[in-house]
Design an enzyme around this catalytic site. Structure first.
Site, PDB file in Angstrom:
ATOM      1  N   ASP A 295       6.314  -2.717   1.487  1.00 24.32           N
ATOM      2  CA  ASP A 295       6.854  -2.303   0.280  1.00 24.32           C
ATOM      3  C   ASP A 295       6.047  -1.720  -0.451  1.00 24.32           C
ATOM      4  O   ASP A 295       4.604  -2.003  -0.120  1.00 24.32           O
ATOM      5  CB  ASP A 295       7.485  -3.513  -0.479  1.00 24.32           C
ATOM      6  N   LYS A 296       6.058  -0.727  -1.553  1.00 22.21           N
ATOM      7  CA  LYS A 296       5.129  -0.096  -2.570  1.00 22.21           C
ATOM      8  C   LYS A 296       4.206  -1.088  -3.285  1.00 22.21           C
ATOM      9  O   LYS A 296       3.122  -0.774  -3.144  1.00 22.21           O
ATOM     10  CB  LYS A 296       5.845   0.629  -3.360  1.00 22.21           C
TER      11      LYS A 296
END
Length: 245
Positions: free
Chosen positions: A104-105
Site C-alpha cells: 500500500d502507499k
C-alpha cells in the site's frame, strides 16, 4: 563465449540496437576501460568488464533488486501523478523490471523488483503459500483470543475467510483508553489491504505497517527507506530453490 556488444546491451534492456549506435557514437560504452565505437565489437562477458557511462554493467539474464519501499509512493511501474517505487532504482538497469506483489502507499518495507517473470509468478501464486511477514503498530491490545482468531482465519469480506496467520505481540502499551501495541504478523496470501482488514475484523486499527520478509528474502537492515541494492547470489539461489519450483 564472445558476444556482440550491441546484442548484449539489447538483452540487458539497456538500449535497443538502434539506440546503442548513439551510445557508441558518443563514446559512452567501454570494455576494460577502452572505448567501443562499433556494435559489432565482440567481448567475453565472463572475462571482460563492460561499462556504460562509466558504470560497470554485469551481464546477467535477469536482475533482482531489493528495495526498502518508503511510505508515500505507489507500487507501480509508472504513474502520471504519483511517485512510484521504480523511481528509487538507478537509471542504469533492465527496462522490464516490475515489483513482485504490492505494498500500500502508506506501507513501507521489503519489496522485490525483478524481470524474472517465472520467479515473480511463483512467489505470487496462491498455491505456493509464500509467507509475508510484517511488523505493525496497532491501536488496541492483542490478547490470546486475538492470536487464536488470526490462527483460525478471519472474515474480511471475501468469499472465504483468510488462511491461518501467525500473530505475535512484541510489546503492549495499555492506557486509560484502548491502548496500542506492536506486533509481528505472518500471512500466506496477498489479498487487498489484507493485514489492515484482518485487524479491522478484530476491532483494531493499523497505525503503521512494514514488511520484513517475503519467503526466504529478508529486508536488509542496512538499507534506509528509499534505498535499494541487487540481491546476492545466495539470496537469489534460496529464492529460486525454495519458491521457484
Amino acid at each position: 563465449m564472445l558476444m556482440r556488444i550491441d546484442k548484449v546491451l539489447s538483452q540487458l534492456k539497456i538500449a535497443t540496437r538502434s539506440e546503442s549506435r548513439k551510445l557508441f557514437a558518443a563514446g559512452r560504452v567501454m570494455v576494460n576501460r577502452e572505448t567501443v565505437k562499433n556494435g559489432s565489437f565482440r567481448f567475453d562477458p565472463e572475462k571482460d568488464q563492460l561499462y556504460v557511462d562509466g558504470n560497470p554493467v554485469s551481464y546477467e539474464p535477469y536482475q533482482y533488486w531489493m528495495l526498502y519501499k518508503p511510505a508515500g509512493c505507489i507500487t507501480a511501474t509508472e504513474d502520471a501523478k504519483e511517485q512510484t517505487v521504480m523511481q528509487f532504482l538507478p537509471p542504469l538497469r533492465h527496462r522490464d523490471l516490475s515489483p513482485v506483489g504490492r505494498l500500500d502507499k502508506d506501507t513501507e518495507g521489503l519489496l522485490l523488483i525483478t524481470d524474472d517473470g517465472a520467479l515473480n509468478h511463483a512467489l505470487l501464486a496462491p498455491g505456493k503459500h509464500v509467507e509475508k511477514e510484517y511488523f505493525a503498530r496497532v491501536r488496541g491490545l492483542v490478547t490470546e483470543a486475538t492470536v487464536r482468531q488470526f490462527a483460525q482465519g478471519l472474515e474480511i469480506g471475501e468469499k472465504r475467510p483468510t488462511a491461518p496467520a501467525v500473530l505475535e505481540a512484541v510489546s503492549s502499551h495499555p492506557d486509560a483508553g484502548e491502548g496500542w501495541c506492536e506486533v509481528r504478523v505472518t500471512v500466506t496470501e496477498g489479498k487487498f489491504h489484507q493485514v489492515k482488514r484482518m485487524f479491522q475484523a478484530v476491532g483494531m486499527e493499523v497505525l503503521y505497517l512494514k514488511r520484513l520478509r517475503m519467503g526466504t528474502l529478508v529486508l536488509d537492515e542496512q538499507l534506509k527507506p528509499g534505498e535499494c541494492r541487487l540481491l546476492t547470489e545466495e539470496e537469489i539461489r534460496r529464492l529460486k530453490s525454495d519458491h521457484g519450483k
